[in-house]
Scaffold this active site. Structure first.
Site, short mmCIF file in Angstrom:
data_model
loop_
_atom_site.label_atom_id
_atom_site.label_comp_id
_atom_site.label_asym_id
_atom_site.label_seq_id
_atom_site.Cartn_x
_atom_site.Cartn_y
_atom_site.Cartn_z
N HIS A 17 15.46 -28.18 -19.82
CA HIS A 17 15.35 -26.84 -19.23
C HIS A 17 16.28 -25.85 -19.95
CE1 HIS A 17 14.35 -29.19 -15.33
NE2 HIS A 17 13.22 -28.68 -15.77
N LYS A 41 7.73 -30.96 -3.21
CA LYS A 41 8.24 -32.27 -3.62
C LYS A 41 9.53 -32.54 -2.85
CE LYS A 41 8.44 -30.59 -8.32
NZ LYS A 41 8.93 -30.57 -9.65
N ARG A 90 5.68 -30.28 -22.26
CA ARG A 90 5.93 -31.60 -22.88
C ARG A 90 4.58 -32.22 -23.22
NH1 ARG A 90 9.27 -33.26 -17.74
NH2 ARG A 90 7.66 -31.87 -17.02
N SER A 128 13.07 -34.23 -14.56
CA SER A 128 14.05 -34.31 -13.47
C SER A 128 13.78 -35.52 -12.60
CB SER A 128 14.02 -33.04 -12.62
OG SER A 128 14.40 -31.93 -13.37
P1 ADP Z 1 8.19 -27.49 -11.71
O1 ADP Z 1 8.48 -26.04 -11.89
O2 ADP Z 1 6.78 -27.85 -12.12
O3 ADP Z 1 8.59 -28.02 -10.37
P2 ADP Z 1 10.51 -28.29 -13.25
O4 ADP Z 1 11.46 -27.54 -12.42
O5 ADP Z 1 10.86 -29.70 -13.56
O6 ADP Z 1 9.02 -28.31 -12.76
O7 ADP Z 1 10.34 -27.57 -14.65
C1 ADP Z 1 10.34 -26.19 -14.83
C2 ADP Z 1 9.74 -25.88 -16.19
O8 ADP Z 1 10.45 -26.56 -17.22
C3 ADP Z 1 8.29 -26.34 -16.36
O9 ADP Z 1 7.63 -25.43 -17.21
C4 ADP Z 1 8.41 -27.69 -17.02
O10 ADP Z 1 7.26 -28.03 -17.75
C5 ADP Z 1 9.58 -27.42 -17.95
N1 ADP Z 1 10.26 -28.65 -18.31
C6 ADP Z 1 10.54 -29.72 -17.52
N2 ADP Z 1 11.19 -30.69 -18.23
C7 ADP Z 1 11.31 -30.22 -19.50
C8 ADP Z 1 11.84 -30.74 -20.71
N3 ADP Z 1 12.36 -31.96 -20.78
N4 ADP Z 1 11.81 -29.96 -21.80
C9 ADP Z 1 11.25 -28.73 -21.75
N5 ADP Z 1 10.70 -28.19 -20.66
C10 ADP Z 1 10.74 -28.90 -19.54
#
Ligand code: ADP
Length: 163
Positions: A17, A41, A90, A128
């Site tokens: 992130h 979630k 990803r 995560s």
């Molecule tokens: P969501 O918003 O779907 O609940 P997250 O909070 O995990 O998911 O992720 C927020 C954003 O960061 C999403 O666009 C997700 O695809 C991206 N993301 C998650 N993990 C990674 C990573 N390892 N590298 C780059 N981007 C990521």
């Protein structure tokens, strides 16, 4: 681009992130990281904790702010005075869902554009949810998250083990 929004659950923020936030911040004047209060979630960290951990993780980026939100993401983006949001992709795993969500969002807000940044190679495998699974079993995740997050995960799972 003036203002862009990077929305997500960030439960908790990982180096993947931070990588996306860093690269997105270089493309705009202001980047607003939106921490969504109630994703569908099971959350490990409260909204306040997720915001605080994200603030620490991006404190070296002067044009990045972090704030929580609870409305429709498209409404949040408008409220922030922006017309663009950023998501990280990803490999195959994110594409279908992001595409689906983006098309749905276009119905609500045809003037708002999604900008996808490809995840850096070293973080392709990092999510995560997997991270939490490993940390719950005592894995050392310090190479995958900011220091404050590694500490927070340790504390959280130690407290759970005591409970
Ligand atoms: P969501 O918003 O779907 O609940 P997250 O909070 O995990 O998911 O992720 C927020 C954003 O960061 C999403 O666009 C997700 O695809 C991206 N993301 C998650 N993990 C990674 C990573 N390892 N590298 C780059 N981007 C990521």
């Amino acid at each position: 681009m003036k203002i862009a929004v990077y929305p997500g659950s960030f439960d908790p923020v990982t180096l993947g992130h931070v990588d996306i936030a860093t690269r997105a911040a270089a493309l705009c004047d202001r980047l607003i990281v939106g921490v969504y209060e109630a994703p569908p979630k099971n959350l490990l960290f409260s909204t306040q904790e997720r915001v605080e951990l994200m603030r620490q993780a991006v404190s070296h980026l002067p044009n990045v702010e972090v704030t929580a939100y609870s409305e429709l993401t498209m409404d949040f983006i408008r409220r922030m005075g922006s017309r663009a949001y950023v998501r990280g992709l990803r490999m195959n795993s994110d594409f279908e869902r992001e595409f689906e969500m983006a098309l749905m969002n276009k119905v609500f807000a045809s003037d708002i554009e999604l900008l996808c940044l490809m995840c850096s190679q070293e973080y392709q495998f990092l999510s995560s949810s997997l991270l939490k699974e490993a940390a719950a079993l005592g894995a050392d995740v310090s190479r995958l998250v900011p220091d404050a997050v590694a500490q927070a995960l340790k504390k959280k799972f130690a407290a759970r083990r005591r409970a």
